[in-house]
Design a protein around this motif. Structure first.
Motif: not given
Length: 87
Positions: A63-73, A78-81
């Motif tokens: 669950l923590l990995l999923k949250i971390a990956i979602a935050l990084i993605a 948002s950086k590319h936008v």
């Protein structure tokens, strides 16, 4: 009528009495069990005590990995936008 405000000593006495009753019931149940039933219950308890914490720990890690990956993605998206809007 029972009082709501009890002393801490009374609470501890009540907890001790409840623990004694549970202990007596547990020992009666163990003394009535056959050896194969006792072995099976010990194996089931060992499995529960080892597998359940492992499953909960793995769940928390993933669950923590999923949250971390979602935050990084989300940060990269948002950086590319923002970069595309500037061009």
């Amino acid at each position: 009528m029972k009082t709501i405000n009890r002393t801490i000593g009374g609470v501890f006495r009540e907890v001790g009495t409840a623990a004694q009753q549970i202990g007596r019931a547990f020992t009666r149940a163990l003394s009535r069990m056959s050896w194969p039933a006792l072995l099976a219950s010990c194996i089931m308890m060992a499995l529960l005590l080892t597998i359940l914490p492992l499953a909960l720990t793995l769940f928390a890690i993933f669950l923590l990995l999923k949250i971390a990956i979602a935050l990084i993605a989300g940060h990269h998206a948002s950086k590319h936008v923002h970069e595309n809007k500037e061009n």
